[in-house]
Design a protein around this motif. Structure first.
Motif, PDB file in Angstrom:
ATOM      1  N   PRO A 145       0.819  -1.225   0.000  1.00  0.00           N
ATOM      2  CA  PRO A 145       0.000   0.000   0.000  1.00  0.00           C
ATOM      3  C   PRO A 145       0.846   1.266   0.000  1.00  0.00           C
ATOM      4  CG  PRO A 145      -0.025  -1.032   2.166  1.00  0.00           C
ATOM      5  CD  PRO A 145       0.611  -2.009   1.233  1.00  0.00           C
ATOM      6  N   THR A 146       2.014   1.202   0.627  1.00  0.00           N
ATOM      7  CA  THR A 146       2.897   2.371   0.669  1.00  0.00           C
ATOM      8  C   THR A 146       3.331   2.768  -0.731  1.00  0.00           C
ATOM      9  OG1 THR A 146       3.738   1.786   2.866  1.00  0.00           O
ATOM     10  CG2 THR A 146       5.098   3.263   1.525  1.00  0.00           C
ATOM     11  N   MET A 147       3.793   1.784  -1.497  1.00  0.00           N
ATOM     12  CA  MET A 147       4.282   2.081  -2.842  1.00  0.00           C
ATOM     13  C   MET A 147       3.148   2.383  -3.809  1.00  0.00           C
ATOM     14  SD  MET A 147       7.343  -0.728  -2.885  1.00  0.00           S
ATOM     15  CE  MET A 147       7.819  -0.445  -4.580  1.00  0.00           C
ATOM     16  N   PHE A 148       1.980   1.736  -3.622  1.00  0.00           N
ATOM     17  CA  PHE A 148       0.823   2.067  -4.448  1.00  0.00           C
ATOM     18  C   PHE A 148       0.393   3.514  -4.209  1.00  0.00           C
ATOM     19  CE2 PHE A 148      -0.662  -2.454  -5.354  1.00  0.00           C
ATOM     20  CZ  PHE A 148      -0.544  -2.296  -6.724  1.00  0.00           C
ATOM     21  N   ALA A 149       0.378   3.926  -2.933  1.00  0.00           N
ATOM     22  CA  ALA A 149      -0.026   5.288  -2.606  1.00  0.00           C
ATOM     23  C   ALA A 149       0.967   6.303  -3.168  1.00  0.00           C
ATOM     24  CB  ALA A 149      -0.142   5.449  -1.089  1.00  0.00           C
ATOM     25  N   ALA A 150       2.264   6.017  -3.000  1.00  0.00           N
ATOM     26  CA  ALA A 150       3.293   6.921  -3.512  1.00  0.00           C
ATOM     27  C   ALA A 150       3.219   7.015  -5.034  1.00  0.00           C
ATOM     28  CB  ALA A 150       4.676   6.444  -3.081  1.00  0.00           C
ATOM     29  N   THR A 151       2.995   5.866  -5.676  1.00  0.00           N
ATOM     30  CA  THR A 151       2.878   5.842  -7.139  1.00  0.00           C
ATOM     31  C   THR A 151       1.664   6.635  -7.605  1.00  0.00           C
ATOM     32  OG1 THR A 151       3.980   3.690  -7.281  1.00  0.00           O
ATOM     33  CG2 THR A 151       2.617   4.338  -9.155  1.00  0.00           C
ATOM     34  N   GLY A 152       0.519   6.424  -6.941  1.00  0.00           N
ATOM     35  CA  GLY A 152      -0.687   7.155  -7.297  1.00  0.00           C
ATOM     36  C   GLY A 152      -0.533   8.655  -7.103  1.00  0.00           C
ATOM     37  N   TYR A 153       0.094   9.038  -5.999  1.00  0.00           N
ATOM     38  CA  TYR A 153       0.312  10.459  -5.703  1.00  0.00           C
ATOM     39  C   TYR A 153       1.182  11.108  -6.772  1.00  0.00           C
ATOM     40  CZ  TYR A 153       1.565  14.635  -2.994  1.00  0.00           C
ATOM     41  OH  TYR A 153       1.769  15.922  -2.584  1.00  0.00           O
ATOM     42  N   GLU A 154       2.276  10.444  -7.103  1.00  0.00           N
ATOM     43  CA  GLU A 154       3.195  10.988  -8.102  1.00  0.00           C
ATOM     44  C   GLU A 154       2.554  10.997  -9.494  1.00  0.00           C
ATOM     45  OE1 GLU A 154       5.994  12.413  -7.589  1.00  0.00           O
ATOM     46  OE2 GLU A 154       6.220  11.950  -5.468  1.00  0.00           O
ATOM     47  N   LEU A 155       1.779   9.952  -9.780  1.00  0.00           N
ATOM     48  CA  LEU A 155       1.111   9.869 -11.085  1.00  0.00           C
ATOM     49  C   LEU A 155       0.124  11.017 -11.259  1.00  0.00           C
ATOM     50  CD1 LEU A 155       0.919   8.125 -13.639  1.00  0.00           C
ATOM     51  CD2 LEU A 155      -0.919   6.848 -12.525  1.00  0.00           C
ATOM     52  N   LEU A 156      -0.627  11.324 -10.213  1.00  0.00           N
ATOM     53  CA  LEU A 156      -1.583  12.432 -10.261  1.00  0.00           C
ATOM     54  C   LEU A 156      -0.846  13.753 -10.466  1.00  0.00           C
ATOM     55  CD1 LEU A 156      -4.544  13.305  -9.957  1.00  0.00           C
ATOM     56  CD2 LEU A 156      -4.151  13.489  -7.487  1.00  0.00           C
ATOM     57  N   ASP A 157       0.298  13.898  -9.798  1.00  0.00           N
ATOM     58  CA  ASP A 157       1.095  15.115  -9.933  1.00  0.00           C
ATOM     59  C   ASP A 157       1.615  15.281 -11.360  1.00  0.00           C
ATOM     60  OD1 ASP A 157       2.310  17.434  -8.651  1.00  0.00           O
ATOM     61  OD2 ASP A 157       4.224  16.406  -8.934  1.00  0.00           O
ATOM     62  N   VAL A 158       2.080  14.157 -11.941  1.00  0.00           N
ATOM     63  CA  VAL A 158       2.581  14.191 -13.320  1.00  0.00           C
ATOM     64  C   VAL A 158       1.449  14.535 -14.292  1.00  0.00           C
ATOM     65  CG1 VAL A 158       3.484  12.753 -15.192  1.00  0.00           C
ATOM     66  CG2 VAL A 158       4.516  12.635 -12.922  1.00  0.00           C
ATOM     67  N   TYR A 159       0.272  13.965 -14.064  1.00  0.00           N
ATOM     68  CA  TYR A 159      -0.883  14.221 -14.935  1.00  0.00           C
ATOM     69  C   TYR A 159      -1.283  15.695 -14.889  1.00  0.00           C
ATOM     70  CZ  TYR A 159      -5.685  14.157 -16.623  1.00  0.00           C
ATOM     71  OH  TYR A 159      -6.847  14.423 -17.302  1.00  0.00           O
ATOM     72  N   ARG A 160      -1.316  16.249 -13.692  1.00  0.00           N
ATOM     73  CA  ARG A 160      -1.711  17.652 -13.539  1.00  0.00           C
ATOM     74  C   ARG A 160      -0.715  18.606 -14.198  1.00  0.00           C
ATOM     75  NH1 ARG A 160      -3.494  17.488  -7.123  1.00  0.00           N
ATOM     76  NH2 ARG A 160      -5.642  16.767  -7.443  1.00  0.00           N
ATOM     77  N   SER A 161       0.559  18.215 -14.191  1.00  0.00           N
ATOM     78  CA  SER A 161       1.589  19.090 -14.763  1.00  0.00           C
ATOM     79  C   SER A 161       1.768  18.878 -16.271  1.00  0.00           C
ATOM     80  CB  SER A 161       2.920  18.863 -14.052  1.00  0.00           C
ATOM     81  OG  SER A 161       3.383  17.539 -14.269  1.00  0.00           O
ATOM     82  N   GLY A 162       0.999  17.943 -16.843  1.00  0.00           N
ATOM     83  CA  GLY A 162       1.076  17.679 -18.281  1.00  0.00           C
ATOM     84  C   GLY A 162       2.275  16.853 -18.688  1.00  0.00           C
ATOM     85  N   GLY A 163       2.852  16.109 -17.739  1.00  0.00           N
ATOM     86  CA  GLY A 163       4.061  15.337 -18.016  1.00  0.00           C
ATOM     87  C   GLY A 163       3.848  14.103 -18.871  1.00  0.00           C
ATOM     88  N   MET A 164       2.585  13.721 -19.092  1.00  0.00           N
ATOM     89  CA  MET A 164       2.305  12.521 -19.881  1.00  0.00           C
ATOM     90  C   MET A 164       2.364  12.774 -21.395  1.00  0.00           C
ATOM     91  SD  MET A 164      -0.781  10.644 -17.827  1.00  0.00           S
ATOM     92  CE  MET A 164      -0.546   9.939 -16.192  1.00  0.00           C
ATOM     93  N   ALA A 165       2.279  14.010 -21.780  1.00  0.00           N
ATOM     94  CA  ALA A 165       2.132  14.342 -23.198  1.00  0.00           C
ATOM     95  C   ALA A 165       3.335  13.948 -24.047  1.00  0.00           C
ATOM     96  CB  ALA A 165       1.854  15.839 -23.343  1.00  0.00           C
ATOM     97  N   HIS A 166       4.514  14.034 -23.487  1.00  0.00           N
ATOM     98  CA  HIS A 166       5.723  13.817 -24.288  1.00  0.00           C
ATOM     99  C   HIS A 166       6.474  12.538 -23.891  1.00  0.00           C
ATOM    100  CE1 HIS A 166       5.014  17.874 -25.689  1.00  0.00           C
ATOM    101  NE2 HIS A 166       5.006  18.306 -24.442  1.00  0.00           N
TER     102      HIS A 166
END
Length: 268
Positions: A192-213
C-alpha cells in the motif's frame, strides 16, 4: 546505447533492487547518471511493475487477510499493517510539504550504501543474539508496526538506505526474531505504501502535463522488465532468507559504495 535498451536496463535494475536490501533508489540514481535521466512518469511506471510482482507473489496471503478479518489474529495483523502505512503516509506528506527532493549526486548515495551496509552487519549481529536469547518469535508487535512506518519514511529521505533493509531490521531488532516474518511484514506494508506513492506521483505528473511527451514504448519495456525481474528477485530472496543471513547484502553495499567513491572523479 539505444533509448529502448537503456529503458530495459533501468527496468531490470529497478526490479532486482526494489525489494532486495540494497536500495533501489540509490541504484537507479546512479544508473541514470550514465544511462540518462528519465521522466517522473517513467520512474513511477517501473516502480509500479515491481509492486505488481509482489502483489502476485503474496496474492494468497493478501486474500487470506481480506477473508479472515473476522478472526482476531488476522484482524490484528491487518490493523498493524494499516497503522504502519498510516505512519508512513503522514511522514511522507510532511516530507513533501517541506519541499524535499532526491539528491542527484553520487557521493551521498555511496556513503549511504556503505553506512547502511555496516549498520546491517551490526543489526544482524544483535538480531541473532536476540533470537538466541528469546527463541523463535513471529508475532508483529505494535512497536514494530509503528517503527516500520517510521523506517519507510527515513529510507525515502535518504537514497541508499534501502526501504526493505530498514523495515526488516527494525522488525528483527524490536519485535519478531524470525527473518521470514519480518520480511513478510516489510513487504506487505510496502504494497500500500508504494501504491499510494505511485498514485500520488502519477496524479502530480498528470496535472503538470508530463504525460504528453512520454516515450510509451520505452516505458512499456521498462515496466515489463521491472515486473518480471522483481518477481524472480523476491521469490529468490524468500527462499534465501530461510537458511541465510543478510550479511552478503551488507558486504555488497560496502563494496559497491567504496567502488563508487573510488570512481567518483571519473563519474563527476
Amino acid at each position: 546505447m539505444s533509448d529502448l535498451l537503456a529503458a530495459l536496463l533501468l527496468g531490470i535494475i529497478e526490479g532486482i533492487t526494489e525489494f532486495l536490501p540494497i536500495s533501489s533508489t540509490g541504484h537507479l540514481l546512479i544508473a541514470e547518471h550514465w544511462l540518462g535521466q528519465r521522466s517522473d512518469l517513467f520512474n513511477i511506471a517501473i516502480q509500479a511493475g515491481a509492486i505488481l510482482a509482489v502483489v502476485l507473489i503474496y496474492r494468497q496471503r493478501l486474500w487470506g487477510l481480506a477473508l479472515g478479518l473476522r478472526e482476531a489474529a488476522q484482524r490484528d495483523y491487518a490493523i498493524k499493517l494499516a497503522a504502519a502505512f498510516a505512519v508512513t503516509a503522514a511522514g511522507g506528506l510532511l516530507v513533501k510539504k517541506l519541499g524535499w527532493t532526491l539528491p542527484d549526486a553520487i557521493a551521498p548515495i555511496a556513503w549511504a550504501l556503505i553506512i547502511g551496509g555496516v549498520w546491517m552487519v551490526l543489526a544482524e549481529h544483535f538480531a541473532a543474539r536476540r533470537a538466541q536469547a528469546l527463541g523463535e518469535r513471529t508475532e508483529i508487535t505494535w512497536t514494530v508496526a509503528i517503527l516500520v512506518g517510521v523506517a519507510q519514511v527515513v529510507a525515502g529521505v535518504f537514497p541508499g538506505t534501502s526501504r526493505s533493509a530498514a523495515t526488516i531490521f527494525v522488525a528483527l531488532l524490536f519485535g519478531t526474531t524470525s527473518r521470514v516474518a519480518a520480511t513478510e511484514f516489510a513487504f506487505l506494508v510496502g504494497i500500500p505504501t508504494m501504491f499510494a506513492a505511485t498514485g500520488y506521483e502519477l496524479l502530480d505528473v498528470y496535472r503538470s502535463g508530463g504525460m504528453a511527451h512520454e516515450d510509451w514504448s520505452a516505458l512499456s519495456i521498462a515496466f515489463v522488465a521491472s515486473a518480471v525481474t522483481a518477481f524472480v528477485a523476491v521469490k529468490w530472496l524468500l527462499r534465501y532468507i530461510q537458511s541465510h543471513r543478510f550479511t552478503a547484502f551488507a558486504v555488497y553495499r560496502v563494496l559497491f559504495g567504496a567502488a563508487l567513491l573510488w570512481l567518483l572523479p571519473a563519474a563527476a
